[in-house]
Write a protein that holds these residues in place. Structure first.
Motif, PDB file in Angstrom:
ATOM      1  N   TRP A  47      -3.814   9.572   4.443  1.00  0.00           N
ATOM      2  CA  TRP A  47      -2.730   9.925   4.063  1.00  0.00           C
ATOM      3  C   TRP A  47      -2.551   9.386   3.029  1.00  0.00           C
ATOM      4  O   TRP A  47      -2.230  10.048   1.485  1.00  0.00           O
ATOM      5  CB  TRP A  47      -1.664   9.349   4.910  1.00  0.00           C
ATOM      6  N   LEU A  48      -2.082   8.301   2.234  1.00  0.00           N
ATOM      7  CA  LEU A  48      -1.279   7.631   1.180  1.00  0.00           C
ATOM      8  C   LEU A  48      -2.418   8.181   0.000  1.00  0.00           C
ATOM      9  O   LEU A  48      -1.529   8.331  -1.055  1.00  0.00           O
ATOM     10  CB  LEU A  48      -1.688   5.719   1.026  1.00  0.00           C
ATOM     11  N   LEU A  49      -3.828   8.207   0.355  1.00  0.00           N
ATOM     12  CA  LEU A  49      -4.400   8.004  -0.817  1.00  0.00           C
ATOM     13  C   LEU A  49      -5.065   9.697  -1.446  1.00  0.00           C
ATOM     14  O   LEU A  49      -4.604   9.633  -2.994  1.00  0.00           O
ATOM     15  CB  LEU A  49      -6.522   7.573  -0.394  1.00  0.00           C
ATOM     16  N   SER A  50      -4.617  10.634  -0.884  1.00  0.00           N
ATOM     17  CA  SER A  50      -4.229  12.118  -0.500  1.00  0.00           C
ATOM     18  C   SER A  50      -3.122  12.232  -2.131  1.00  0.00           C
ATOM     19  O   SER A  50      -2.592  12.986  -2.493  1.00  0.00           O
ATOM     20  CB  SER A  50      -4.056  12.345   0.417  1.00  0.00           C
ATOM     21  N   THR A  51      -2.214  10.957  -1.372  1.00  0.00           N
ATOM     22  CA  THR A  51      -1.154  11.595  -2.299  1.00  0.00           C
ATOM     23  C   THR A  51      -0.521  10.514  -3.570  1.00  0.00           C
ATOM     24  O   THR A  51       0.448  10.196  -4.154  1.00  0.00           O
ATOM     25  CB  THR A  51       0.629  10.756  -0.518  1.00  0.00           C
ATOM     26  N   VAL A  52      -1.429  10.075  -4.222  1.00  0.00           N
ATOM     27  CA  VAL A  52      -1.392   8.909  -5.146  1.00  0.00           C
ATOM     28  C   VAL A  52      -1.113  10.171  -6.524  1.00  0.00           C
ATOM     29  O   VAL A  52      -2.917  10.678  -6.130  1.00  0.00           O
ATOM     30  CB  VAL A  52      -1.817   7.468  -4.723  1.00  0.00           C
ATOM     31  N   SER A  53      -1.327   9.092  -7.520  1.00  0.00           N
ATOM     32  CA  SER A  53      -1.721   9.853  -8.770  1.00  0.00           C
ATOM     33  C   SER A  53      -2.947   9.661  -8.829  1.00  0.00           C
ATOM     34  O   SER A  53      -3.613   8.295  -8.363  1.00  0.00           O
ATOM     35  CB  SER A  53      -0.509   9.347  -9.369  1.00  0.00           C
ATOM     36  N   PRO A  54      -3.446  10.200  -9.828  1.00  0.00           N
ATOM     37  CA  PRO A  54      -4.782  10.175 -10.326  1.00  0.00           C
ATOM     38  C   PRO A  54      -5.123   8.443 -11.022  1.00  0.00           C
ATOM     39  O   PRO A  54      -6.306   7.758 -11.092  1.00  0.00           O
ATOM     40  CB  PRO A  54      -5.988  10.885 -11.197  1.00  0.00           C
ATOM     41  N   ARG A  58      -7.702   5.498  -9.059  1.00  0.00           N
ATOM     42  CA  ARG A  58      -8.190   4.365  -9.958  1.00  0.00           C
ATOM     43  C   ARG A  58      -8.743   3.518  -9.148  1.00  0.00           C
ATOM     44  O   ARG A  58      -9.426   2.513  -9.564  1.00  0.00           O
ATOM     45  CB  ARG A  58      -8.174   4.922 -11.342  1.00  0.00           C
ATOM     46  N   GLN A  59      -7.299   2.618  -8.780  1.00  0.00           N
ATOM     47  CA  GLN A  59      -7.605   1.201  -8.403  1.00  0.00           C
ATOM     48  C   GLN A  59      -7.243   1.319  -7.403  1.00  0.00           C
ATOM     49  O   GLN A  59      -7.550   0.287  -6.563  1.00  0.00           O
ATOM     50  CB  GLN A  59      -5.675   0.913  -8.904  1.00  0.00           C
ATOM     51  N   LEU A  60      -7.560   1.701  -6.418  1.00  0.00           N
ATOM     52  CA  LEU A  60      -8.025   1.609  -5.331  1.00  0.00           C
ATOM     53  C   LEU A  60      -9.222   2.600  -4.460  1.00  0.00           C
ATOM     54  O   LEU A  60      -9.366   2.007  -3.300  1.00  0.00           O
ATOM     55  CB  LEU A  60      -6.950   2.905  -4.464  1.00  0.00           C
ATOM     56  N   VAL A  61     -10.304   2.372  -5.385  1.00  0.00           N
ATOM     57  CA  VAL A  61     -11.615   2.791  -5.303  1.00  0.00           C
ATOM     58  C   VAL A  61     -12.376   0.995  -4.205  1.00  0.00           C
ATOM     59  O   VAL A  61     -11.993   0.176  -5.115  1.00  0.00           O
ATOM     60  CB  VAL A  61     -12.204   2.846  -6.815  1.00  0.00           C
ATOM     61  N   GLU A  68      -4.642  -3.741   2.574  1.00  0.00           N
ATOM     62  CA  GLU A  68      -4.848  -3.609   0.782  1.00  0.00           C
ATOM     63  C   GLU A  68      -4.595  -2.872   0.283  1.00  0.00           C
ATOM     64  O   GLU A  68      -4.131  -2.760  -1.036  1.00  0.00           O
ATOM     65  CB  GLU A  68      -7.402  -3.721   1.542  1.00  0.00           C
ATOM     66  N   ILE A  69      -4.819  -1.210   0.056  1.00  0.00           N
ATOM     67  CA  ILE A  69      -3.660  -0.749  -0.196  1.00  0.00           C
ATOM     68  C   ILE A  69      -2.750  -0.458  -0.761  1.00  0.00           C
ATOM     69  O   ILE A  69      -2.075  -0.871  -1.696  1.00  0.00           O
ATOM     70  CB  ILE A  69      -4.126   0.684   0.455  1.00  0.00           C
ATOM     71  N   TRP A  70      -1.655  -1.716   0.513  1.00  0.00           N
ATOM     72  CA  TRP A  70      -0.128  -1.334  -0.466  1.00  0.00           C
ATOM     73  C   TRP A  70      -0.717  -3.132  -0.806  1.00  0.00           C
ATOM     74  O   TRP A  70       0.675  -2.683  -2.356  1.00  0.00           O
ATOM     75  CB  TRP A  70       0.414  -1.986   1.115  1.00  0.00           C
ATOM     76  N   ILE A  71      -1.339  -4.369  -1.032  1.00  0.00           N
ATOM     77  CA  ILE A  71      -1.342  -4.726  -1.812  1.00  0.00           C
ATOM     78  C   ILE A  71      -2.119  -4.786  -3.100  1.00  0.00           C
ATOM     79  O   ILE A  71      -1.259  -5.290  -4.455  1.00  0.00           O
ATOM     80  CB  ILE A  71      -2.008  -5.688  -1.208  1.00  0.00           C
ATOM     81  N   THR A  72      -2.934  -3.553  -3.138  1.00  0.00           N
ATOM     82  CA  THR A  72      -3.846  -3.858  -4.289  1.00  0.00           C
ATOM     83  C   THR A  72      -1.817  -2.639  -5.146  1.00  0.00           C
ATOM     84  O   THR A  72      -2.266  -3.123  -6.489  1.00  0.00           O
ATOM     85  CB  THR A  72      -4.482  -2.535  -4.064  1.00  0.00           C
ATOM     86  N   VAL A  73      -1.639  -1.790  -4.610  1.00  0.00           N
ATOM     87  CA  VAL A  73      -0.148  -1.177  -4.757  1.00  0.00           C
ATOM     88  C   VAL A  73      -0.165  -2.367  -6.073  1.00  0.00           C
ATOM     89  O   VAL A  73       1.187  -1.752  -6.779  1.00  0.00           O
ATOM     90  CB  VAL A  73       0.197   0.526  -4.124  1.00  0.00           C
ATOM     91  N   ASN A  74       0.762  -2.961  -4.747  1.00  0.00           N
ATOM     92  CA  ASN A  74       2.104  -3.726  -5.584  1.00  0.00           C
ATOM     93  C   ASN A  74       1.407  -4.733  -6.690  1.00  0.00           C
ATOM     94  O   ASN A  74       2.170  -4.374  -7.033  1.00  0.00           O
ATOM     95  CB  ASN A  74       2.237  -4.652  -3.891  1.00  0.00           C
ATOM     96  N   LYS A  75       0.307  -4.992  -6.725  1.00  0.00           N
ATOM     97  CA  LYS A  75      -0.092  -6.018  -7.806  1.00  0.00           C
ATOM     98  C   LYS A  75      -0.610  -4.462  -8.123  1.00  0.00           C
ATOM     99  O   LYS A  75      -0.421  -5.245  -9.833  1.00  0.00           O
ATOM    100  CB  LYS A  75      -1.872  -6.465  -7.319  1.00  0.00           C
TER     101      LYS A  75
END
Length: 196
Positions: A47-54, A58-61, A68-75
């Protein structure tokens, strides 16, 4: 996420259960809690990967869990701030995440949005964060955004004025140095002329 009671997973406060459980006589069987955790985590990740900007995607590959996604988004937002995004871009990125959360059925309150915005600001804004927090009952989300945009504008003006003063001071110093060198040369020439 709240409606499905999944926000604890996002924040990492749900511990991953073991894959199997021990039953009588050291026999093991699959753990239903583990299977539920994996299913919920997979749902949140997709769900989260389908809603974020391109740009953010790229940061979430290679990131595989919701934590991990939430930590990466915050970073990402912290590093965006360190790359000196302007305030409007920073607020737009926060709004993008908030909108994605709202689309999923987990809208953030204005107070949560304010806390998110203030939490990601650089240390230069510490005084303004303190003032806003001290008056949080009186200031709206739009008011906070307006204050921060005004502060950024004022900081830019101060920086430009400082640079102008610095250049002016350097030019004045150069003029004083050249003038004193010219005066010394004239004095030396007149002294030389007096001796002849």
């Amino acid at each position: 996420m709240r409606s499905h009671r999944l926000e604890k997973m996002l924040l990492g406060s749900v511990q991953l259960a073991s894959q199997t459980v021990v039953i009588e006589h050291e026999d093991t069987m699959d753990n239903k809690d583990y299977k539920n955790f994996v299913a919920q985590d997979s749902f949140l990740v997709s769900w989260l990967l389908s809603t974020v900007s391109p740009q953010l995607l790229r940061q979430l590959v290679g990131v595989v869990s919701i934590v991990e996604i939430w930590i990466t988004v915050n970073k990402f937002f912290v590093s965006s701030k360190e790359r000196e995004l302007n305030m409007q871009s920073y607020i737009s990125q926060i709004k993008e995440i908030c909108d994605a959360l709202a689309t999923s059925g987990s809208p953030m309150s204005d107070q949560e949005r304010i806390a998110t915005i203030l939490g990601g600001l650089p240390t230069e804004y510490r005084l303004f964060v303190t003032i806003i927090l001290d008056n949080r009952d009186l200031i709206t989300l739009d008011g906070v955004i307006s204050i921060l945009l005004d502060v950024e504008l004022q900081q830019q003006k101060n920086f430009e004025q400082f640079n102008g003063l610095s250049i002016s001071a350097n030019m004045d110093q150069s003029f004083v140095t050249n003038s004193s060198q010219d005066a010394e040369a004239n004095t030396f020439s007149s002294l030389k002329g007096d001796q002849s």
